[in-house]
Write an enzyme that holds these catalytic residues in place. Structure first.
Site, mmCIF file in Angstrom:
data_model
loop_
_atom_site.group_PDB
_atom_site.id
_atom_site.type_symbol
_atom_site.label_atom_id
_atom_site.label_comp_id
_atom_site.label_asym_id
_atom_site.label_seq_id
_atom_site.Cartn_x
_atom_site.Cartn_y
_atom_site.Cartn_z
ATOM 1 N N GLU A 1 0.809 -1.220 0.000
ATOM 2 C CA GLU A 1 0.000 0.000 0.000
ATOM 3 C C GLU A 1 0.845 1.274 0.000
ATOM 4 O OE1 GLU A 1 -3.831 1.589 2.679
ATOM 5 O OE2 GLU A 1 -2.633 -0.141 3.302
ATOM 6 N N LYS B 1 -8.635 4.194 -2.630
ATOM 7 C CA LYS B 1 -9.242 3.480 -1.508
ATOM 8 C C LYS B 1 -10.576 4.108 -1.099
ATOM 9 C CE LYS B 1 -7.690 1.782 3.056
ATOM 10 N NZ LYS B 1 -6.513 1.819 3.959
ATOM 11 N N CYS C 1 -6.378 -2.612 1.504
ATOM 12 C CA CYS C 1 -6.314 -2.791 2.954
ATOM 13 C C CYS C 1 -7.698 -2.795 3.616
ATOM 14 C CB CYS C 1 -5.389 -1.739 3.557
ATOM 15 S SG CYS C 1 -4.749 -2.158 5.208
#
Length: 292
Positions: A43, A115, A152
């Site tokens: 990430e 994200k 994530c």
């Protein structure tokens, strides 16, 4: 389709964007030498998942999705004939975003995904969230496969993988930066199982703050003809050490399985799920730092 080789670049950052760029290039070259068709970074590789408190410094560290950092990986993907999922702290207004850009083996940008489920209870409260999930057909030397991404914390919401499955995804590329212990690994296993798709997750190794390696690939195939019991869908789980870990995904097997088994979109009743899209949040789930 031949087995697809996915390289998880479980490596430490250098402390600078330029250093990460150069180290990342070398890691991609090694992955290609080892036969990889796809290379995936942990990430926010451009900054090493650093999110400064001061907004001015945060914006200084951000790089544009169409800038020199990503262009270098686009050129590298074409040079190596290998897809690359490069992650970055993306320059964006009013605030930067946590982003993956997926380039195919011709250096063509397939998608830029930011994200959606930012960790607003932590440092990511200083980042903008993405707006949607994307699925594209990825051309590899082994054939084509439909690919999407979570990042994530997205993993902790069944809706993330579900919407990607409904959009046609067969493989999810998941950059990560947190401790991957049994419960988080179980979430990935569950997302793969319930959607009958593969989930490849790349984490930072032990030594990176709040990370411990354990990058993984779950192929989503729980049952095979001739086997009396279910099988382990985990085809790779790395240890804690820095390294490049490669899994072979049997895409043909996955596709046969998806045509026969009961999960995914085979027996859903979406007309009965209206409450899932209601925005109201009630006790005990009310949080002051929640951003819609």
């Amino acid at each position: 389709m031949e087995k697809l080789k996915i390289a998880l670049l479980q490596v430490k950052g250098t402390g600078t964007t330029e250093g990460n760029l150069q180290k990342g290039i070398e890691c991609c070259k090694e992955a290609k030498e080892r036969g990889a068709d796809i290379a995936l970074f942990p990430e926010m590789w451009s900054s090493g998942y650093a999110i400064p408190e001061e907004i001015g410094k945060l914006k200084e560290q951000a790089v544009p999705a169409d800038g020199k950092f990503t262009a270098a990986y686009a050129a590298l993907a074409k040079e190596l004939d290998m897809a690359i999922g490069i992650t970055l702290l993306e320059k964006h207004e009013p605030l930067p975003r946590n982003t993956i850009c997926l380039f195919d083996r011709n250096g063509r940008l397939l998608y830029t995904y930011a994200k959606v489920h930012t960790c607003d209870f932590g440092d990511e409260c200083r980042l903008d969230a993405g707006e949607d999930f994307y699925v594209e057909e990825l051309d590899t030397a082994k054939g084509t496969i439909k690919v999407g991404s979570m990042i994530c914390f997205d993993r902790e919401f069944p809706e993330s993988a579900r919407i990607l499955m409904l959009k046609g995804a067969e493989l999810l590329l998941v950059p990560n930066a947190c401790p991957m212990e049994i419960n988080r690994l179980s979430q990935l296993r569950g997302r793969a199982y319930e959607n009958m798709l593969a989930v490849a997750t790349c984490n930072y190794p032990e030594g990176h703050p709040d990370c411990n390696g354990h990058s993984s690939v779950f192929d989503g195939v729980a049952y095979l003809p001739g086997l009396p019991d279910s099988r382990d869908t985990c085809i790779l789980e790395a240890g804690e050490a820095e390294g490049i870990y490669i899994a072979e995904l049997d895409v043909a097997q996955l596709r046969r399985y998806r045509e026969l088994e009961v999960h995914g979109n085979a027996y859903r009743h979406p007309g009965k799920y209206g409450l899932l899209t209601e925005p109201k949040i009630e006790f005990p789930f009310v949080r002051k730092d929640y951003r819609a």
